[in-house]
Design a protein around this motif. Sequence first.
Motif, mmCIF file in Angstrom:
data_model
loop_
_atom_site.group_PDB
_atom_site.id
_atom_site.type_symbol
_atom_site.label_atom_id
_atom_site.label_comp_id
_atom_site.label_asym_id
_atom_site.label_seq_id
_atom_site.Cartn_x
_atom_site.Cartn_y
_atom_site.Cartn_z
ATOM 1 N N VAL A 85 0.858 -1.193 0.000
ATOM 2 C CA VAL A 85 0.000 0.000 0.000
ATOM 3 C C VAL A 85 0.890 1.238 0.000
ATOM 4 O O VAL A 85 1.815 1.352 0.805
ATOM 5 C CB VAL A 85 -0.941 0.011 1.229
ATOM 6 C CG1 VAL A 85 -1.812 1.269 1.227
ATOM 7 C CG2 VAL A 85 -1.806 -1.245 1.254
ATOM 8 N N LYS A 86 0.607 2.164 -0.915
ATOM 9 C CA LYS A 86 1.436 3.368 -1.059
ATOM 10 C C LYS A 86 0.864 4.531 -0.247
ATOM 11 O O LYS A 86 -0.361 4.667 -0.117
ATOM 12 C CB LYS A 86 1.527 3.770 -2.526
ATOM 13 C CG LYS A 86 2.128 2.696 -3.435
ATOM 14 C CD LYS A 86 2.190 3.190 -4.863
ATOM 15 C CE LYS A 86 2.714 2.130 -5.813
ATOM 16 N NZ LYS A 86 2.908 2.651 -7.174
ATOM 17 N N VAL A 87 1.757 5.351 0.284
ATOM 18 C CA VAL A 87 1.346 6.538 1.043
ATOM 19 C C VAL A 87 2.190 7.719 0.574
ATOM 20 O O VAL A 87 3.422 7.637 0.536
ATOM 21 C CB VAL A 87 1.510 6.331 2.566
ATOM 22 C CG1 VAL A 87 1.062 7.576 3.331
ATOM 23 C CG2 VAL A 87 0.726 5.106 3.051
ATOM 24 N N THR A 88 1.525 8.806 0.200
ATOM 25 C CA THR A 88 2.212 9.980 -0.347
ATOM 26 C C THR A 88 1.761 11.255 0.363
ATOM 27 O O THR A 88 0.558 11.492 0.513
ATOM 28 C CB THR A 88 1.918 10.128 -1.858
ATOM 29 O OG1 THR A 88 2.365 8.958 -2.552
ATOM 30 C CG2 THR A 88 2.616 11.352 -2.445
ATOM 31 N N ALA A 89 2.730 12.058 0.771
ATOM 32 C CA ALA A 89 2.434 13.392 1.314
ATOM 33 C C ALA A 89 2.514 14.408 0.183
ATOM 34 O O ALA A 89 3.553 14.546 -0.462
ATOM 35 C CB ALA A 89 3.418 13.756 2.417
ATOM 36 N N ILE A 90 1.411 15.090 -0.069
ATOM 37 C CA ILE A 90 1.395 16.195 -1.032
ATOM 38 C C ILE A 90 1.594 17.470 -0.211
ATOM 39 O O ILE A 90 0.814 17.742 0.703
ATOM 40 C CB ILE A 90 0.054 16.260 -1.795
ATOM 41 C CG1 ILE A 90 -0.281 14.899 -2.441
ATOM 42 C CG2 ILE A 90 0.055 17.387 -2.821
ATOM 43 C CD1 ILE A 90 0.565 14.491 -3.611
ATOM 44 N N ILE A 91 2.640 18.220 -0.513
ATOM 45 C CA ILE A 91 3.001 19.382 0.311
ATOM 46 C C ILE A 91 2.961 20.657 -0.539
ATOM 47 O O ILE A 91 3.963 21.072 -1.120
ATOM 48 C CB ILE A 91 4.404 19.184 0.951
ATOM 49 C CG1 ILE A 91 4.469 17.809 1.652
ATOM 50 C CG2 ILE A 91 4.723 20.306 1.925
ATOM 51 C CD1 ILE A 91 5.841 17.417 2.150
ATOM 52 N N PRO A 92 1.765 21.272 -0.643
ATOM 53 C CA PRO A 92 1.676 22.491 -1.454
ATOM 54 C C PRO A 92 2.095 23.735 -0.676
ATOM 55 O O PRO A 92 1.907 23.817 0.539
ATOM 56 C CB PRO A 92 0.187 22.565 -1.821
ATOM 57 C CG PRO A 92 -0.492 21.458 -1.076
ATOM 58 C CD PRO A 92 0.478 20.898 -0.101
ATOM 59 N N GLY A 93 2.627 24.705 -1.444
ATOM 60 C CA GLY A 93 2.868 26.036 -0.911
ATOM 61 C C GLY A 93 1.635 26.889 -1.175
ATOM 62 O O GLY A 93 0.510 26.395 -1.146
ATOM 63 N N SER A 94 1.846 28.164 -1.461
ATOM 64 C CA SER A 94 0.734 29.107 -1.666
ATOM 65 C C SER A 94 -0.144 28.660 -2.837
ATOM 66 O O SER A 94 0.242 28.771 -3.993
ATOM 67 C CB SER A 94 1.287 30.504 -1.941
ATOM 68 O OG SER A 94 2.220 30.867 -0.939
ATOM 69 N N THR A 95 -1.316 28.136 -2.518
ATOM 70 C CA THR A 95 -2.238 27.589 -3.523
ATOM 71 C C THR A 95 -3.525 28.406 -3.539
ATOM 72 O O THR A 95 -4.026 28.793 -2.485
ATOM 73 C CB THR A 95 -2.554 26.111 -3.213
ATOM 74 O OG1 THR A 95 -1.316 25.398 -3.068
ATOM 75 C CG2 THR A 95 -3.372 25.467 -4.309
ATOM 76 N N LEU A 96 -4.042 28.640 -4.728
ATOM 77 C CA LEU A 96 -5.229 29.474 -4.894
ATOM 78 C C LEU A 96 -6.483 28.723 -4.421
ATOM 79 O O LEU A 96 -7.112 28.008 -5.174
ATOM 80 C CB LEU A 96 -5.376 29.881 -6.366
ATOM 81 C CG LEU A 96 -6.421 30.969 -6.670
ATOM 82 C CD1 LEU A 96 -6.036 32.288 -6.023
ATOM 83 C CD2 LEU A 96 -6.580 31.149 -8.166
#
Length: 234
Positions: free
Chosen positions: A175-186
């Motif tokens: 099972v895969k686990v991914t952290a999506i780490i956005p900066g300033s997003t509209l």
Amino acid sequence: MKNAIITGATKGMGRAITIALAKEGINVAVCSRNAEELAAFEAELKAINPQIEVAAMVADASDKQQLKKFAEFTEKKLGFIGIIVNNVGMYKHASILNDSDDSFEKQVNTNLVPAYELYRFFGKSMVSVGEGHIFNICSVAGINPIAEAGVYSVTKYALLGLNKVMRLEMQQHGVKVTAIIPGSTLTDSWKGMEVDKNQMVLPEDVASAIITIYKMSKGANVDEIVIKPAGGQL
């Protein structure tokens, strides 16, 4: 057909991610506190791809009992859930000392608890099948904290920590686990502020990153991806 559950799906990043998954032919489960918004989004998703199933339920993801009911409803309607997108979140611009008394509890219940509870609810079935992908929408504030958004930074730190534990617990089970780490997003966090969308990350950018990562070969996992504005943080 694959099935996905997305929290905070009717707005911002969650909305863009849900639309992108629907376009890929993936059945989606969505919830919102607002019944009208939810019904409109359900109709929009079915128009985008009439082949998919949409499981829509009015629920507040920050309320543990409502979240569990939504999870049960999703499993009953769609079956095995192979994709979880923990997107629901709230941003509050306040230093810890000047924050309201209920802010910590509110933000923990919105930014952290839903990811933990959905992991507990769906994790064992993912392990038994030996597949699945969990995406946790974190924030650059979880790497470089913002003093003016103190509690938010703390909860996003915690979500990134939870993501790391999930990944270690799940990697031996396929099972895969991914952290999506956005900066300033509209997103709605910027409501009422003067911003130039050409200098920001767009929700569609985050959605396309998730689709690309999801489509990678069985043996590949993106542990973390940081997506910042090209010109630096706002």
